[in-house]
Write a protein that holds these residues in place. Structure first.
Motif, PDB file in Angstrom:
ATOM      1  N   ASN A 432     -10.989  -0.232   4.149  1.00 49.46           N
ATOM      2  CA  ASN A 432      -9.765   0.379   4.695  1.00 49.46           C
ATOM      3  C   ASN A 432      -8.532   0.047   3.858  1.00 49.46           C
ATOM      4  O   ASN A 432      -7.453  -0.250   4.389  1.00 49.46           O
ATOM      5  CB  ASN A 432      -9.541  -0.061   6.150  1.00 49.46           C
ATOM      6  N   LEU A 433      -8.720   0.072   2.550  1.00 47.03           N
ATOM      7  CA  LEU A 433      -7.613  -0.189   1.634  1.00 47.03           C
ATOM      8  C   LEU A 433      -7.238   1.104   0.912  1.00 47.03           C
ATOM      9  O   LEU A 433      -8.114   1.922   0.587  1.00 47.03           O
ATOM     10  CB  LEU A 433      -8.010  -1.249   0.599  1.00 47.03           C
ATOM     11  N   SER A 434      -5.942   1.289   0.682  1.00 45.04           N
ATOM     12  CA  SER A 434      -5.475   2.462  -0.053  1.00 45.04           C
ATOM     13  C   SER A 434      -5.478   2.162  -1.546  1.00 45.04           C
ATOM     14  O   SER A 434      -4.733   1.290  -2.001  1.00 45.04           O
ATOM     15  CB  SER A 434      -4.060   2.836   0.389  1.00 45.04           C
ATOM     16  N   PRO A 435      -6.301   2.840  -2.341  1.00 45.00           N
ATOM     17  CA  PRO A 435      -6.306   2.590  -3.787  1.00 45.00           C
ATOM     18  C   PRO A 435      -4.965   2.923  -4.423  1.00 45.00           C
ATOM     19  O   PRO A 435      -4.548   2.263  -5.376  1.00 45.00           O
ATOM     20  CB  PRO A 435      -7.420   3.492  -4.313  1.00 45.00           C
ATOM     21  N   GLU A 436      -4.312   3.931  -3.897  1.00 44.52           N
ATOM     22  CA  GLU A 436      -2.995   4.302  -4.433  1.00 44.52           C
ATOM     23  C   GLU A 436      -1.990   3.184  -4.202  1.00 44.52           C
ATOM     24  O   GLU A 436      -1.249   2.789  -5.106  1.00 44.52           O
ATOM     25  CB  GLU A 436      -2.513   5.590  -3.763  1.00 44.52           C
ATOM     26  N   GLU A 437      -1.974   2.649  -2.992  1.00 47.97           N
ATOM     27  CA  GLU A 437      -1.055   1.563  -2.681  1.00 47.97           C
ATOM     28  C   GLU A 437      -1.399   0.308  -3.476  1.00 47.97           C
ATOM     29  O   GLU A 437      -0.513  -0.422  -3.947  1.00 47.97           O
ATOM     30  CB  GLU A 437      -1.099   1.258  -1.187  1.00 47.97           C
ATOM     31  N   ALA A 438      -2.685   0.073  -3.647  1.00 46.55           N
ATOM     32  CA  ALA A 438      -3.107  -1.090  -4.431  1.00 46.55           C
ATOM     33  C   ALA A 438      -2.625  -0.974  -5.876  1.00 46.55           C
ATOM     34  O   ALA A 438      -2.173  -1.954  -6.482  1.00 46.55           O
ATOM     35  CB  ALA A 438      -4.633  -1.210  -4.396  1.00 46.55           C
ATOM     36  N   MET A 439      -2.695   0.238  -6.439  1.00 45.77           N
ATOM     37  CA  MET A 439      -2.256   0.443  -7.813  1.00 45.77           C
ATOM     38  C   MET A 439      -0.748   0.291  -7.925  1.00 45.77           C
ATOM     39  O   MET A 439      -0.230  -0.259  -8.913  1.00 45.77           O
ATOM     40  CB  MET A 439      -2.685   1.830  -8.287  1.00 45.77           C
ATOM     41  N   VAL A 440      -0.027   0.772  -6.905  1.00 43.76           N
ATOM     42  CA  VAL A 440       1.433   0.610  -6.890  1.00 43.76           C
ATOM     43  C   VAL A 440       1.798  -0.869  -6.887  1.00 43.76           C
ATOM     44  O   VAL A 440       2.689  -1.321  -7.623  1.00 43.76           O
ATOM     45  CB  VAL A 440       2.041   1.324  -5.663  1.00 43.76           C
ATOM     46  N   LYS A 441       1.092  -1.638  -6.064  1.00 38.59           N
ATOM     47  CA  LYS A 441       1.350  -3.081  -6.004  1.00 38.59           C
ATOM     48  C   LYS A 441       1.034  -3.755  -7.336  1.00 38.59           C
ATOM     49  O   LYS A 441       1.781  -4.617  -7.817  1.00 38.59           O
ATOM     50  CB  LYS A 441       0.517  -3.718  -4.884  1.00 38.59           C
ATOM     51  N   ALA A 442      -0.087  -3.372  -7.936  1.00 38.17           N
ATOM     52  CA  ALA A 442      -0.482  -3.983  -9.203  1.00 38.17           C
ATOM     53  C   ALA A 442       0.538  -3.675 -10.295  1.00 38.17           C
ATOM     54  O   ALA A 442       0.891  -4.550 -11.101  1.00 38.17           O
ATOM     55  CB  ALA A 442      -1.871  -3.482  -9.609  1.00 38.17           C
ATOM     56  N   ASN A 443       0.997  -2.445 -10.337  1.00 37.26           N
ATOM     57  CA  ASN A 443       2.004  -2.069 -11.338  1.00 37.26           C
ATOM     58  C   ASN A 443       3.304  -2.833 -11.130  1.00 37.26           C
ATOM     59  O   ASN A 443       3.937  -3.288 -12.092  1.00 37.26           O
ATOM     60  CB  ASN A 443       2.273  -0.560 -11.276  1.00 37.26           C
ATOM     61  N   ALA A 444       3.694  -2.959  -9.860  1.00 36.91           N
ATOM     62  CA  ALA A 444       4.937  -3.682  -9.562  1.00 36.91           C
ATOM     63  C   ALA A 444       4.811  -5.152  -9.956  1.00 36.91           C
ATOM     64  O   ALA A 444       5.753  -5.754 -10.491  1.00 36.91           O
ATOM     65  CB  ALA A 444       5.270  -3.549  -8.078  1.00 36.91           C
TER      66      ALA A 444
END
Length: 486
Positions: A432-444
């Motif tokens: 139940n994790l959003s890959p898009e949100e995870a990528m946004v966090k990683a980039n930040a």
């Protein structure tokens, strides 16, 4: 059925009262008044006219609506025993809620009413303020004032500002749009011998001693565009000017297609601001997203296909239609029930798609598209029974990618790397994790830590070339440690 005769007392003393209304008041066998606090009633009492007021009802309630309802109900009871006369300030059909309740009762067949008129407070008010209503004006109730309905380009008349408390409520609401020192006029008993007109800055509105049931607050139109930037129509006008003749060449050249990258960019900047919990940045970035909406709406209007009203109509219809538990009689007590209803309504709105994956493509994100595809496939059972299957598939794809890296072509490597990413998205779905949100966090996270590395380099040698990779990695680890201490 007995009759309730309703007479308007006008806006001032007896000199403003029509002769016919005066005679009816004098000859009334049972005269009731909403409030005795009125110059005409003071004069009538001095002449020996007897009447009963409902002033004590105001002391029983904290808000005005139950006051008006109780007065109307009491009048209905009194009328059941015989004809009565009821007098109200001003004109009975202007800003008089008790009369509106009586009209509703008449429609229900509970009583008969006869309205005798009376001078409205508007005529003497327009004269006292020296304004022409043809320019456009809004008459609003100070006891239920809604600043969002106010048009700042029109004359605003706020009636029933009875006391300091109601004036304070109106002031605070006005300050949401108007400057704190914007001039407002307090008009009391306009047109009568007791007339008092006083202009004060908005922040002093509730400090005036001349506030009673004959008080109206006047807010003049805002003529300068810079002073009404909180108005929706102002923003719309700005966009129309930019797109119009003599406007901005860049804005005039834009199309729906050319603006697509900007909408994506502004959306991601908004998401970043939300992630950082920066309220000021969120407000600014929301404005940038809103700019894109207004630009697209203006382009639609310029091309003659649709305009902002059509956008509002569609989304409003959708919100009402998809929330029957709020705007209808459907029951939904939990978020899960709401979501289920929403999905079913959404499904019924559209024709049966040729594929389950139809409408799941997202131009803005291949990660989100992958997530959507796998989620839809999983709904019909095309998925692993548990996350172990996804992990096994990941290991399989990882080995295939390594093999292509060692021996394959660039195209084969690209394909296998895509498969590897696809399985990672599947793993995210199982948890139940959003890959898009995870990528946004990683980039930040990368941006923040690399920014620290840049500062360290600039502080010491000033050039990346002066450091080894191990030294730069040391700066990176410092950034990680500092973050953990926060």
């Amino acid at each position: 059925m007995n009759t309730i005769q309703i007479i308007g007392l006008g806006a001032g003393d007896l000199e403003q009262l029509p002769l016919g209304c005066y005679r009816k008041l004098k000859n009334a066998e049972q005269l009731f008044v909403r409030t005795a606090d009125h110059p005409a009633l003071t004069d009538l009492a001095a002449e020996g006219t007897v009447f009963s007021s409902f002033d004590e009802v105001y002391e029983k309630h904290d808000t005005f609506e139950p006051v008006y309802r109780e007065i109307a109900d009491s009048l209905l009871t009194l009328a059941s025993e015989g004809d009565i006369t009821y007098a109200v300030p001003g004109h009975p059909l202007i800003a008089e809620m008790t009369v509106q309740h009586l009209i509703d009762y008449e429609r229900q067949g509970k009583c008969l009413i006869r309205i005798e008129g009376g001078q409205s407070f508007l005529d003497p008010l327009f004269s006292a303020l020296r304004i022409d209503p043809i320019d456009g004006f809004q008459l609003v109730d100070g006891t239920s004032f809604d600043i969002q309905r106010i048009n700042m380009t029109q004359h605003i008349l706020i009636a029933q500002v009875y006391d300091m408390f109601s004036a304070s409520e109106v002031k605070l609401a006005l300050m949401e749009k108007y400057p704190d020192d914007y001039p407002v006029t307090i008009a009391t008993a306009a047109g009568s011998k007791q007339e008092l007109i006083r202009t004060v800055p908005l922040f002093e509105l509730d400090r005036s001693a001349e506030l009673n049931n004959l008080t109206t607050v006047y807010v003049p139109p805002v003529t300068e565009q810079e002073e009404r930037l909180r108005e929706w129509q102002t923003f719309r006008d700005i966009i129309a000017v930019l797109r119009g003749p003599g406007g901005c060449p860049w804005d005039r050249e834009q199309t729906h297609e050319s603006l697509m990258p900007y909408l994506l960019e502004e959306t991601h900047e908004l998401l970043a601001a939300i992630q950082q919990e920066d309220d000021e940045a969120i407000a600014e970035e929301l404005g940038d997203v809103l700019l894109q909406v207004f630009l697209h709406a203006q382009i639609g209007q310029d091309n003659g296909y649709f305009q902002l009203e059509d956008v509002l109509n569609k989304v409003s219809e959708k919100m009402i239609r998809r929330h029957p538990h709020v705007f209808g009689d459907v029951k939904a007590e939990t978020s899960e029930e709401v979501t289920a209803n929403w999905q079913q309504i959404k499904k019924n709105e559209k024709e049966l798609p040729v594929s389950l994956l139809a409408d799941q493509f997202r131009f803005s994100s291949s990660l989100q598209t992958s997530f959507n595809y796998q989620k839809e496939a999983a709904k019909v059972g095309f998925t692993w029974r548990d996350s172990e299957g996804a992990w096994d598939k990941f290991q399989e794809e990882l080995q295939e990618f390594k093999q292509e890296v060692a021996n394959g072509t660039t195209d084969d490597q690209l394909e296998e790397f895509g498969d590897l990413l696809f399985t990672l998205v599947n793993i995210a779905r199982f948890y139940n994790l959003s890959p898009e949100e995870a990528m946004v966090k990683a980039n930040a996270k990368f941006r923040e830590r690399f920014g620290y590395v840049e500062k360290r380099v600039a502080k010491d040698a000033g050039r990346f070339e002066a450091y080894t990779l191990e030294e730069l990695d040391g700066f990176w680890n410092e950034a990680k440690q500092l973050k953990r201490k926060e």
